[in-house]
Motif scaffolding. Structure first.
Motif, PDB file in Angstrom:
ATOM      1  N   LYS A   1      -6.431  50.030  20.837  1.00  0.00           N
ATOM      2  CA  LYS A   1      -6.905  51.420  20.774  1.00  0.00           C
ATOM      3  C   LYS A   1      -5.736  52.392  20.673  1.00  0.00           C
ATOM      4  O   LYS A   1      -5.861  53.489  20.156  1.00  0.00           O
ATOM      5  CB  LYS A   1      -7.732  51.761  22.019  1.00  0.00           C
ATOM      6  CG  LYS A   1      -8.988  50.915  22.190  1.00  0.00           C
ATOM      7  CD  LYS A   1      -9.647  51.225  23.531  1.00  0.00           C
ATOM      8  CE  LYS A   1     -10.807  50.283  23.813  1.00  0.00           C
ATOM      9  NZ  LYS A   1     -11.366  50.497  25.173  1.00  0.00           N
ATOM     10  N   TYR A   2      -4.575  51.979  21.223  1.00  0.00           N
ATOM     11  CA  TYR A   2      -3.378  52.821  21.210  1.00  0.00           C
ATOM     12  C   TYR A   2      -2.398  52.388  20.125  1.00  0.00           C
ATOM     13  O   TYR A   2      -1.208  52.707  20.196  1.00  0.00           O
ATOM     14  CB  TYR A   2      -2.712  52.777  22.590  1.00  0.00           C
ATOM     15  CG  TYR A   2      -3.644  53.158  23.707  1.00  0.00           C
ATOM     16  CD1 TYR A   2      -3.887  54.487  24.015  1.00  0.00           C
ATOM     17  CD2 TYR A   2      -4.302  52.174  24.450  1.00  0.00           C
ATOM     18  CE1 TYR A   2      -4.756  54.840  25.037  1.00  0.00           C
ATOM     19  CE2 TYR A   2      -5.176  52.513  25.476  1.00  0.00           C
ATOM     20  CZ  TYR A   2      -5.394  53.845  25.757  1.00  0.00           C
ATOM     21  OH  TYR A   2      -6.258  54.188  26.775  1.00  0.00           O
ATOM     22  N   GLU A   3      -2.911  51.631  19.140  1.00  0.00           N
ATOM     23  CA  GLU A   3      -2.111  51.149  18.009  1.00  0.00           C
ATOM     24  C   GLU A   3      -0.963  50.257  18.457  1.00  0.00           C
ATOM     25  O   GLU A   3       0.117  50.266  17.865  1.00  0.00           O
ATOM     26  CB  GLU A   3      -1.595  52.331  17.177  1.00  0.00           C
ATOM     27  CG  GLU A   3      -2.708  53.169  16.564  1.00  0.00           C
ATOM     28  CD  GLU A   3      -2.187  54.261  15.650  1.00  0.00           C
ATOM     29  OE1 GLU A   3      -1.042  54.139  15.182  1.00  0.00           O
ATOM     30  OE2 GLU A   3      -2.919  55.230  15.426  1.00  0.00           O
ATOM     31  N   ILE A   4      -1.196  49.512  19.545  1.00  0.00           N
ATOM     32  CA  ILE A   4      -0.233  48.503  20.003  1.00  0.00           C
ATOM     33  C   ILE A   4      -0.814  47.147  19.635  1.00  0.00           C
ATOM     34  O   ILE A   4      -1.725  46.649  20.291  1.00  0.00           O
ATOM     35  CB  ILE A   4       0.019  48.617  21.525  1.00  0.00           C
ATOM     36  CG1 ILE A   4       0.567  50.001  21.867  1.00  0.00           C
ATOM     37  CG2 ILE A   4       0.964  47.530  21.998  1.00  0.00           C
ATOM     38  CD1 ILE A   4       0.626  50.305  23.344  1.00  0.00           C
ATOM     39  N   ILE A   5      -0.295  46.559  18.558  1.00  0.00           N
ATOM     40  CA  ILE A   5      -0.887  45.357  17.967  1.00  0.00           C
ATOM     41  C   ILE A   5       0.095  44.204  18.071  1.00  0.00           C
ATOM     42  O   ILE A   5       1.290  44.364  17.793  1.00  0.00           O
ATOM     43  CB  ILE A   5      -1.276  45.615  16.490  1.00  0.00           C
ATOM     44  CG1 ILE A   5      -2.227  46.821  16.415  1.00  0.00           C
ATOM     45  CG2 ILE A   5      -1.919  44.384  15.865  1.00  0.00           C
ATOM     46  CD1 ILE A   5      -2.441  47.351  15.028  1.00  0.00           C
ATOM     47  N   SER A   6      -0.403  43.033  18.473  1.00  0.00           N
ATOM     48  CA  SER A   6       0.451  41.856  18.656  1.00  0.00           C
ATOM     49  C   SER A   6       0.887  41.273  17.318  1.00  0.00           C
ATOM     50  O   SER A   6       0.267  41.528  16.279  1.00  0.00           O
ATOM     51  CB  SER A   6      -0.292  40.794  19.477  1.00  0.00           C
ATOM     52  OG  SER A   6      -1.411  40.312  18.750  1.00  0.00           O
ATOM     53  N   GLU A   7       1.950  40.459  17.365  1.00  0.00           N
ATOM     54  CA  GLU A   7       2.478  39.841  16.147  1.00  0.00           C
ATOM     55  C   GLU A   7       1.452  38.927  15.481  1.00  0.00           C
ATOM     56  O   GLU A   7       1.326  38.910  14.259  1.00  0.00           O
ATOM     57  CB  GLU A   7       3.739  39.029  16.483  1.00  0.00           C
ATOM     58  CG  GLU A   7       4.980  39.871  16.664  1.00  0.00           C
ATOM     59  CD  GLU A   7       6.219  39.026  16.862  1.00  0.00           C
ATOM     60  OE1 GLU A   7       7.313  39.495  16.502  1.00  0.00           O
ATOM     61  OE2 GLU A   7       6.095  37.902  17.376  1.00  0.00           O
ATOM     62  N   LYS A   8       0.714  38.180  16.300  1.00  0.00           N
ATOM     63  CA  LYS A   8      -0.237  37.228  15.724  1.00  0.00           C
ATOM     64  C   LYS A   8      -1.394  37.921  15.015  1.00  0.00           C
ATOM     65  O   LYS A   8      -2.113  37.302  14.238  1.00  0.00           O
ATOM     66  CB  LYS A   8      -0.764  36.283  16.803  1.00  0.00           C
ATOM     67  CG  LYS A   8      -1.664  36.916  17.843  1.00  0.00           C
ATOM     68  CD  LYS A   8      -2.129  35.885  18.860  1.00  0.00           C
ATOM     69  CE  LYS A   8      -3.091  36.489  19.875  1.00  0.00           C
ATOM     70  NZ  LYS A   8      -3.519  35.511  20.880  1.00  0.00           N
ATOM     71  N   MET A   9      -1.561  39.248  15.290  1.00  0.00           N
ATOM     72  CA  MET A   9      -2.616  40.014  14.615  1.00  0.00           C
ATOM     73  C   MET A   9      -2.022  40.956  13.567  1.00  0.00           C
ATOM     74  O   MET A   9      -2.656  41.920  13.144  1.00  0.00           O
ATOM     75  CB  MET A   9      -3.429  40.802  15.638  1.00  0.00           C
ATOM     76  CG  MET A   9      -4.122  39.907  16.661  1.00  0.00           C
ATOM     77  SD  MET A   9      -5.150  40.807  17.826  1.00  0.00           S
ATOM     78  CE  MET A   9      -6.537  41.259  16.792  1.00  0.00           C
ATOM     79  N   GLY A  10      -0.774  40.671  13.175  1.00  0.00           N
ATOM     80  CA  GLY A  10      -0.136  41.442  12.108  1.00  0.00           C
ATOM     81  C   GLY A  10       0.655  42.642  12.580  1.00  0.00           C
ATOM     82  O   GLY A  10       1.130  43.425  11.754  1.00  0.00           O
ATOM     83  N   GLY A  11       0.822  42.796  13.887  1.00  0.00           N
ATOM     84  CA  GLY A  11       1.578  43.931  14.415  1.00  0.00           C
ATOM     85  C   GLY A  11       3.044  43.593  14.635  1.00  0.00           C
ATOM     86  O   GLY A  11       3.540  42.557  14.188  1.00  0.00           O
ATOM     87  N   GLU A  12       3.746  44.459  15.365  1.00  0.00           N
ATOM     88  CA  GLU A  12       5.178  44.279  15.610  1.00  0.00           C
ATOM     89  C   GLU A  12       5.487  44.030  17.081  1.00  0.00           C
ATOM     90  O   GLU A  12       6.645  43.970  17.463  1.00  0.00           O
ATOM     91  CB  GLU A  12       5.940  45.533  15.134  1.00  0.00           C
ATOM     92  CG  GLU A  12       5.822  45.786  13.643  1.00  0.00           C
ATOM     93  CD  GLU A  12       6.571  47.038  13.226  1.00  0.00           C
ATOM     94  OE1 GLU A  12       6.863  47.865  14.123  1.00  0.00           O
ATOM     95  OE2 GLU A  12       6.863  47.192  12.036  1.00  0.00           O
TER      96      GLU A  12
END
Length: 358
Positions: free
Chosen positions: A80-91
């Motif tokens: 919700k706060y645009e904190i996305i894990s690496e396994k879901m394509g985030g950093e």
């Protein structure tokens, strides 16, 4: 870092790792005052938008040993706060850890060191120290104790420091194992003794040349804070006053909060403010760290407020004055108890309203 492992060499240190918080449980100990830390490669912990600063983070999900633990829910909530894990394509690197079983601690350290190498985060120990406040509290016999994470330079005993709107001379430094230290290098967490007051969490620490410069900076910051507080006061026009007069008046519940550490104080404030509704307004007149004193009781008398003490007690003068003036002081050791008590008081206000109508 307070994980019982040797620190990486200076060239590999993560000079800009600070601590953030993700939930309200406590493991206890000097580095977890009521909330769990999460390492983040950011220099400005209070910045509301870490994405705009192009920051990377290494986050841990605590209490992985509990049967009811649900790491996936934490990941989903953080999205919700645009904190996305690496396994879901985030950093963001996510690591499941348990302080009780030590699960995941080695992996957490390796992830932080790897992030620092990828981002080429380095610190210069041969300069004046800079750091960030993790937590602060007031202890008997020691005075103000601030938990600091050194981000750059070397902090020494005897240095004159400015931390937020507080200043002081470093009288003593203690590491995460409680051992006395003469210096603190980059990435080292230390407890600092010698400040004039308890700083806020996420305040910056800088070393200055002399006491007169430290006083000048803190006085300027105090003035700025007063100006900001005064400017935030809502000014009501005559039309608005007339409009408000025709509306049902809100019940106002006024509270003074004193806690042992800033983290607990902030958590209680936030929880109580969330209870404000159309019928009830919770107004926090004053909050601070340390024992309940005579000034707090005097303010409660003048404003007809209730005093909440979290892991702190009232001093003798405050006790005597509160008994004399019949000021209510309530003591708590668990945050949920504070919320429950506030709910009971609010329910009591509405019960009185109903009985008067009947």
């Amino acid at each position: 870092m307070p994980l019982g492992r040797p620190h990486p060499p200076a060239s590999r240190r993560t000079a800009r790792i600070h601590l953030q918080y993700v939930d309200g449980h406590s493991h206890g100990g000097p580095w977890s005052h009521g909330r769990h830390p999460v390492g983040s490669a950011s220099r400005r912990p209070r910045h509301p938008d870490r994405k705009s600063l192009n920051l990377h983070a290494c986050r841990h999900k605590p209490r992985a040993d509990l049967p009811a633990s649900n790491p996936q829910k934490i990941e989903n909530d953080l999205m919700k706060y645009e904190i996305i894990s690496e396994k879901m394509g985030g950093e963001n690197v996510f690591v499941n850890v348990s302080a009780k079983t030590k699960e995941g601690l080695d992996e957490l350290i390796e992830s932080i060191v790897l992030q620092s190498e990828i981002l080429e985060l380095k610190a210069n120990p041969n300069r004046k120290a800079e750091g960030t406040v993790i937590e602060s509290k007031v202890e008997k016999g020691k005075g103000t104790v601030a938990s600091i994470l050194i981000q750059n330079g070397t902090l020494k005993v005897g240095d004159i420091v400015v931390v937020g709107k507080e200043w002081g001379k470093v009288r003593a430094l203690y590491d995460d194992e409680g051992k006395k230290r003469e210096i603190a290098l980059p990435s080292h967490p230390v407890e600092l003794i010698g400040l004039s007051g308890a700083p806020e969490s996420a305040d910056s620490l800088v070393v200055v040349d002399n006491e007169s410069r430290a006083r000048e900076v803190t006085q300027y910051r105090s003035r700025r804070k007063r100006i900001e507080e005064n400017s935030s006061v809502k000014r009501i026009s005559l039309d608005q006053m007339i409009k408000n007069a025709g509306e049902d008046e809100k019940n106002i519940f006024q509270i003074i909060i004193k806690a042992d550490v800033h983290g607990s104080k902030e958590a209680i404030e936030q929880s109580l403010k969330e209870m404000t509704s159309e019928k009830i307004e919770i107004k926090i007149l004053h909050s601070g760290v340390g024992e309940i004193n005579e000034s707090d009781v005097t303010l409660a008398i003048a404003s007809n407020a209730i005093i909440f003490g979290f892991n702190v007690k009232a001093n003798t003068q405050a006790k005597n004055l509160s008994k004399q003036e019949k000021v209510t002081i309530k003591y708590f050791s668990i945050i949920y108890e504070v919320i429950d008590e506030a709910k009971k008081i609010i329910e009591g206000l509405f019960e009185n309203e109903v009985s008067e109508t009947l």
